[in-house]
Design an enzyme around this catalytic site. Structure first.
Site, PDB file in Angstrom:
ATOM      1  N   ASP A  28       0.857  -1.189   0.000  1.00  0.00           N
ATOM      2  CA  ASP A  28       0.000   0.000   0.000  1.00  0.00           C
ATOM      3  C   ASP A  28       0.895   1.241   0.000  1.00  0.00           C
ATOM      4  O   ASP A  28       1.824   1.352   0.807  1.00  0.00           O
ATOM      5  CB  ASP A  28      -0.910  -0.003   1.241  1.00  0.00           C
ATOM      6  CG  ASP A  28      -1.949   1.108   1.196  1.00  0.00           C
ATOM      7  OD1 ASP A  28      -3.157   0.794   1.091  1.00  0.00           O
ATOM      8  OD2 ASP A  28      -1.557   2.296   1.280  1.00  0.00           O
ATOM      9  N   ILE A  29       0.620   2.154  -0.913  1.00  0.00           N
ATOM     10  CA  ILE A  29       1.424   3.380  -0.980  1.00  0.00           C
ATOM     11  C   ILE A  29       1.095   4.268   0.226  1.00  0.00           C
ATOM     12  O   ILE A  29      -0.076   4.436   0.581  1.00  0.00           O
ATOM     13  CB  ILE A  29       1.157   4.138  -2.311  1.00  0.00           C
ATOM     14  CG1 ILE A  29       1.511   3.227  -3.496  1.00  0.00           C
ATOM     15  CG2 ILE A  29       1.957   5.449  -2.352  1.00  0.00           C
ATOM     16  CD1 ILE A  29       1.247   3.835  -4.860  1.00  0.00           C
TER      17      ILE A  29
ATOM     18  N   ASN B 278      -2.326  12.853  -4.577  1.00  0.00           N
ATOM     19  CA  ASN B 278      -3.473  13.364  -5.335  1.00  0.00           C
ATOM     20  C   ASN B 278      -3.760  14.827  -4.994  1.00  0.00           C
ATOM     21  O   ASN B 278      -4.012  15.645  -5.875  1.00  0.00           O
ATOM     22  CB  ASN B 278      -4.725  12.533  -5.031  1.00  0.00           C
ATOM     23  CG  ASN B 278      -4.779  11.257  -5.863  1.00  0.00           C
ATOM     24  OD1 ASN B 278      -4.192  11.189  -6.935  1.00  0.00           O
ATOM     25  ND2 ASN B 278      -5.487  10.268  -5.360  1.00  0.00           N
TER      26      ASN B 278
ATOM     27  N   ASP C 108      -2.340   9.032 -10.961  1.00  0.00           N
ATOM     28  CA  ASP C 108      -2.381   7.870 -11.865  1.00  0.00           C
ATOM     29  C   ASP C 108      -0.997   7.550 -12.426  1.00  0.00           C
ATOM     30  O   ASP C 108      -0.612   6.382 -12.556  1.00  0.00           O
ATOM     31  CB  ASP C 108      -3.345   8.138 -13.039  1.00  0.00           C
ATOM     32  CG  ASP C 108      -4.795   7.978 -12.616  1.00  0.00           C
ATOM     33  OD1 ASP C 108      -5.032   7.630 -11.449  1.00  0.00           O
ATOM     34  OD2 ASP C 108      -5.685   8.202 -13.458  1.00  0.00           O
TER      35      ASP C 108
ATOM     36  N   GLU D 226      -4.697   2.231  -4.462  1.00  0.00           N
ATOM     37  CA  GLU D 226      -3.229   2.307  -4.467  1.00  0.00           C
ATOM     38  C   GLU D 226      -2.656   1.122  -3.714  1.00  0.00           C
ATOM     39  O   GLU D 226      -1.629   1.216  -3.071  1.00  0.00           O
ATOM     40  CB  GLU D 226      -2.744   3.647  -3.887  1.00  0.00           C
ATOM     41  CG  GLU D 226      -3.634   4.275  -2.862  1.00  0.00           C
ATOM     42  CD  GLU D 226      -3.625   3.534  -1.532  1.00  0.00           C
ATOM     43  OE1 GLU D 226      -4.512   2.660  -1.365  1.00  0.00           O
ATOM     44  OE2 GLU D 226      -2.775   3.828  -0.674  1.00  0.00           O
TER      45      GLU D 226
END
Ligand code: GH3
Ligand code: MG
Ligand code: MG
Ligand code: MG
Length: 309
Positions: free
Chosen positions: A180-181, A188, A197, A223
């Site tokens: 997971d980022i 964003n 993206d 993500e």
């Protein structure tokens, strides 16, 4: 695409007559001929063939044998076979059709009829081929994440199901890494969704660079990514995860993302383990490990609870 036909008859004269008639049309770009079933079978195994004309009465293996051999193989089953027979009794024709022939012509044949019947079979074969191609494309589409082109969640579930069964059958380990980022929302918020993206695509490339031969990377959603590592114990899986964490921290981006520093958190789980019976357990364990990684400060690898219960 170049269409091709195979003419099988033990008589060279008959083969030549048929080829002469067909070569006057522009239906085919490639012509093959065979004087026996064995010779014919060698050709269909080696060359793509769209329509087959096959003599039923041949010394040794006859046309019925050829029909049997072709229908036994999935890769050849859909090639239409038109029987050529000197016999006009309906019993022979019925037997041939029941054994997989698509049509028949009787000898001596009328050239116009031969061409017309071949044309019908070629048309069916062409339609069938394009249908198969579309189905394959649809299947690929339904298994692929459109943004990263990685395997999507549905495909991940199918792969995990298959690999877990295999691991259980062969008594071998299977590891799952959940990625997971960290603070992706901030990416964003700072650079916009579109740049977010871009980061996801770049992240997927880093994942792919770390795959070994039988590993599989998927976008689990948003993500979050997953890596499936067959034949891999917990410790080597953790090593893969750790290398991945380091690579993510070293990622560099093109403007306007040039100042972005990315980190990821990872959770690792392995089968077999007392707590893991199905893929849902494996995902839950990897997810819990990932949650630990987040809670303990992110940018790290955590593993599932090692004590089996
Ligand atoms: P944490 O470190 O706790 O993981 O923080 P986070 O901000 O990464 O976590 P959170 O799960 O709250 O946010 C994930 C964000 O990912 C929210 C969502 O808008 C964004 N996201 C999900 N899918 C996409 C996508 O396809 N493109 C982009 N650009 N953003 C996405
Ligand atoms: Mg014959
Ligand atoms: Mg998330
Ligand atoms: Mg996140």
């Amino acid at each position: 695409m170049a269409a091709s036909i195979l003419v099988i008859d033990d008589s060279k004269g008959v083969r030549q007559q048929i080829l002469d008639v067909l070569q006057k049309t522009s239906l085919f770009q490639k012509y093959h001929e065979a004087g026996s079933v064995i010779e014919a079978f060698k050709i269909v195994l080696k060359e793509p063939v769209d329509v087959i004309l096959c003599d039923l009465e041949m010394p040794g293996m006859d046309g019925f044998k050829f029909l049997n051999m072709v229908s036994a193989r999935e890769d050849l089953r859909d090639i239409p076979v038109i029987m050529i027979t000197g016999r006009t009794d309906s019993e022979t024709k019925i037997r041939g059709l029941e054994q997989g022939a698509s049509d028949y012509v009787t000898k001596p044949f009328e050239p116009g009829e031969l061409v017309a019947r071949v044309k019908v079979q070629l048309k069916i074969k062409t339609l069938q081929d394009s249908l198969k191609k579309s189905n394959l494309e649809l299947l690929q589409l339904s298994n692929t994440d459109p943004l990263t082109h990685l395997c999507n969640r549905r495909c991940l579930m199918e792969t995990l199901e298959k690999e877990l069964k295999r691991a259980a059958r062969s008594n071998s380990p299977l590891s799952l890494i959940m990625v997971d980022i960290d603070h992706f929302k901030k990416v964003n918020d700072t650079y916009g969704h579109q740049q977010g993206d871009v980061v996801l695509v770049e992240m997927s490339k880093v994942l792919l660079e770390h795959l070994r031969e039988y590993d599989m990377a998927a976008r689990f959603g948003g993500e979050e990514f997953s890596l499936v590592l067959p034949e891999t114990e917990l410790l080597p899986a953790v090593q893969v995860a750790e290398r991945l964490r380091q690579s993510a921290a070293q990622m560099s981006f093109a403007p306007p993302l040039q100042d972005l520093k990315l980190t990821i958190s990872l959770g690792v789980a392995t089968f077999p383990h007392g707590k893991v019976r199905g893929i849902d357990d494996l995902i839950r364990e990897a997810d819990e490990a990932l949650y630990q990684a987040k809670r303990q400060g992110r940018n790290q690898v955590q593993v599932m609870d090692q004590i089996p219960t």
